[in-house]
Design an enzyme around this catalytic site. Structure first.
Site, mmCIF file in Angstrom:
data_model
loop_
_atom_site.group_PDB
_atom_site.id
_atom_site.type_symbol
_atom_site.label_atom_id
_atom_site.label_comp_id
_atom_site.label_asym_id
_atom_site.label_seq_id
_atom_site.Cartn_x
_atom_site.Cartn_y
_atom_site.Cartn_z
ATOM 1 N N LYS A 32 12.465 42.701 42.555
ATOM 2 C CA LYS A 32 13.582 43.153 41.748
ATOM 3 C C LYS A 32 13.285 44.271 41.108
ATOM 4 C CE LYS A 32 13.055 40.079 37.820
ATOM 5 N NZ LYS A 32 12.197 40.997 36.879
ATOM 6 N N ARG B 270 17.679 35.956 31.225
ATOM 7 C CA ARG B 270 16.927 34.921 32.245
ATOM 8 C C ARG B 270 17.628 33.459 32.215
ATOM 9 N NH1 ARG B 270 10.909 36.486 33.532
ATOM 10 N NH2 ARG B 270 11.011 38.466 33.436
ATOM 11 N N ARG C 98 -0.472 42.136 43.961
ATOM 12 C CA ARG C 98 -0.161 43.187 43.055
ATOM 13 C C ARG C 98 -1.168 43.467 42.331
ATOM 14 N NH1 ARG C 98 5.235 42.285 39.489
ATOM 15 N NH2 ARG C 98 4.238 40.740 38.270
ATOM 16 N N ARG D 273 -2.181 42.300 36.860
ATOM 17 C CA ARG D 273 -1.517 42.225 35.499
ATOM 18 C C ARG D 273 -2.212 40.816 35.045
ATOM 19 N NH1 ARG D 273 4.836 42.477 35.737
ATOM 20 N NH2 ARG D 273 4.686 40.802 34.774
ATOM 21 N N ARG E 165 5.651 30.888 35.278
ATOM 22 C CA ARG E 165 6.837 31.731 35.394
ATOM 23 C C ARG E 165 7.851 31.272 36.245
ATOM 24 N NH1 ARG E 165 3.249 36.659 36.574
ATOM 25 N NH2 ARG E 165 5.110 37.921 36.538
HETATM 26 P P1 AMP Z 1 8.394 40.185 34.054
HETATM 27 O O1 AMP Z 1 7.456 41.444 33.935
HETATM 28 O O2 AMP Z 1 9.796 40.392 34.282
HETATM 29 O O3 AMP Z 1 7.552 39.179 35.181
HETATM 30 O O4 AMP Z 1 8.004 39.693 32.250
HETATM 31 C C1 AMP Z 1 6.777 39.213 31.962
HETATM 32 C C2 AMP Z 1 7.038 38.382 30.721
HETATM 33 O O5 AMP Z 1 7.610 38.815 29.636
HETATM 34 C C3 AMP Z 1 7.732 36.890 31.248
HETATM 35 O O6 AMP Z 1 6.881 36.138 31.951
HETATM 36 C C4 AMP Z 1 8.001 36.508 29.877
HETATM 37 O O7 AMP Z 1 6.847 36.162 29.095
HETATM 38 C C5 AMP Z 1 8.566 37.862 29.228
HETATM 39 N N1 AMP Z 1 9.999 38.138 29.468
HETATM 40 C C6 AMP Z 1 10.592 38.832 30.439
HETATM 41 N N2 AMP Z 1 11.862 38.825 30.411
HETATM 42 C C7 AMP Z 1 12.243 38.185 29.293
HETATM 43 C C8 AMP Z 1 13.418 37.549 28.877
HETATM 44 N N3 AMP Z 1 14.602 38.034 29.339
HETATM 45 N N4 AMP Z 1 13.379 36.714 27.835
HETATM 46 C C9 AMP Z 1 12.090 36.401 27.324
HETATM 47 N N5 AMP Z 1 10.901 36.663 27.876
HETATM 48 C C10 AMP Z 1 10.839 37.421 28.874
#
Ligand code: AMP
Length: 231
Positions: free
Chosen positions: A13, A89, A128, A161, A172
């Site tokens: 995404k 989310r 990644r 990461r 996740r």
């Molecule tokens: P991502 O880079 O999108 O995989 O996000 C990394 C981490 O940030 C996630 O595993 C969550 O811990 C936190 N996170 C990302 N988006 C949200 C959201 N909309 N609400 C709450 N936590 C978030």
């Protein structure tokens, strides 16, 4: 037009969102990046976010998210379109976002949901790598660096990461499955959902997204009103 792009970790995404931002000249809310930046701040909030996203892999509480999104909207030119990536989310975040937007006479016009299996997500995430200096993202199979595991720009050794470890990935993905299914169903009823097969190369997925955005929606029920096609 304001767009949400959704999909599990590893769905691509982020890549699609960045292409859309460039093509449509929209503004970009990259939730994970915004939170990672906050997590580096040496404040109680920064440390709290750091623990949640890096050690637990859980979601940051809604009240914190609401403040972060609201502050971000304060700083941008809201007349241009927005791509929300990684937010909302779940259903409560979606409702929250709609409220925050409504105050500014804005709404969500379209939601793109990229569909990929758990196996594909895990496989992509394990490959990644990111540059610790400039945050540029690579994939050892589909988007490898030119040399060894060095960043093309900074020549720094690429790293995984912190939350791309098998245990945190599982958490996740499980949270995504549990929380987004209700959200997807809700948005589907509103008539603004575009579900797209994400298990293909970047280009055909992007072409399909653009084509779908250009097609006006005949809206059903829910809380949405009208939708304007993308330019
Ligand atoms: P991502 O880079 O999108 O995989 O996000 C990394 C981490 O940030 C996630 O595993 C969550 O811990 C936190 N996170 C990302 N988006 C949200 C959201 N909309 N609400 C709450 N936590 C978030």
């Amino acid at each position: 037009m304001n767009i949400i792009i959704m999909g599990p970790a590893g769905s691509g995404k982020g890549s699609q969102a960045k292409l859309l931002v460039k093509k449509l000249n929209y503004q970009y809310f990259e939730c994970g990046d915004v939170l990672r930046e906050k997590s580096r701040e040496k404040s109680p909030l920064g440390r709290k976010i750091d623990r949640i996203i890096h050690q637990k892999g859980e979601l940051v509480p809604d009240e914190i998210m609401a403040k972060i999104v609201d502050n971000w909207l304060e700083k941008i030119d809201i007349r241009r379109g927005i791509i929300f990536d990684g937010f909302p989310r779940n259903l409560s975040q979606y409702r929250l976002l709609k409220k925050i937007l409504a105050v500014r006479n804005l709404k969500i016009d379209r939601v793109i949901s990229l569909k990929v299996s758990k196996e594909v997500s895990i496989q992509r995430l394990s490959k990644r790598r990111i540059c610790p200096k400039c945050d540029l993202e690579y994939n050892l199979v589909t988007k490898p660096p030119k040399e060894d595991e060095l960043c093309d720009q900074c020549r720094v050794k690429l790293i995984q990461r912190q939350d791309d470890t098998p245990r945190v990935i599982e958490t996740r993905l499980a949270i995504y499955r549990k929380t987004t299914s209700r959200l997807v169903e809700f948005i589907h009823r509103e008539g603004i959902l575009e579900e797209i097969d994400g298990e293909r190369p970047v280009e055909p997925i992007f072409a399909e997204i653009l084509a779908r955005l250009k097609t006006p929606k005949h809206l059903g029920g829910g809380e949405a009103t009208t939708s304007t096609p993308a330019r």
